[in-house]
Design an enzyme around this catalytic site. Sequence first.
Site, PDB file in Angstrom:
ATOM      1  N   ASN A  10       0.800  -1.218   0.000  1.00 44.35           N
ATOM      2  CA  ASN A  10       0.000   0.000   0.000  1.00 44.35           C
ATOM      3  C   ASN A  10       0.841   1.280   0.000  1.00 44.35           C
ATOM      4  O   ASN A  10       0.308   2.377   0.064  1.00 44.35           O
ATOM      5  CB  ASN A  10      -1.005   0.006   1.153  1.00 44.35           C
ATOM      6  CG  ASN A  10      -0.340   0.017   2.514  1.00 44.35           C
ATOM      7  OD1 ASN A  10       0.812  -0.375   2.643  1.00 44.35           O
ATOM      8  ND2 ASN A  10      -1.058   0.445   3.535  1.00 44.35           N
ATOM      9  N   CYS A  11       2.149   1.144  -0.113  1.00 43.47           N
ATOM     10  CA  CYS A  11       3.054   2.289  -0.167  1.00 43.47           C
ATOM     11  C   CYS A  11       3.022   2.901  -1.576  1.00 43.47           C
ATOM     12  O   CYS A  11       3.175   2.191  -2.572  1.00 43.47           O
ATOM     13  CB  CYS A  11       4.474   1.829   0.181  1.00 43.47           C
ATOM     14  SG  CYS A  11       5.756   3.057  -0.123  1.00 43.47           S
TER      15      CYS A  11
END
Length: 115
Positions: A10-11
């Site tokens: 999710n970065c």
Amino acid sequence: MTTTIYGIKNCDTIKKALKWLDANGVEYTFHDYRVDGLDAALLDSLVAVSDVEQMLNKRSTSYRDLNDEQKADTSEGALKALFIETPTLIKRPLLVSGDKTLLGFKDAQYQEFFA
């Protein structure tokens, strides 16, 4: 040559790096610290090819949550213990291809890395 990219899915920076790798036809394996884990053996292998102090992401929320004593101790042992406990402290992405490594993502750096 095997290419592995380490980080968390999710970065935003990881997303950019994965998109770049896909667009440029680079075959890779993605290792998500949260899904695939981070144990001492893997960390030791990463530290062997990268500078442990440079791996510390001082801009992360996780870093800001550390106390002053934890921030001050940048010895390899202390950082490795922190990374095992909180993998989000590791700068993302960490790209390993053969015996070469690259921390972070910049288009120009990836172009040079894979040239």
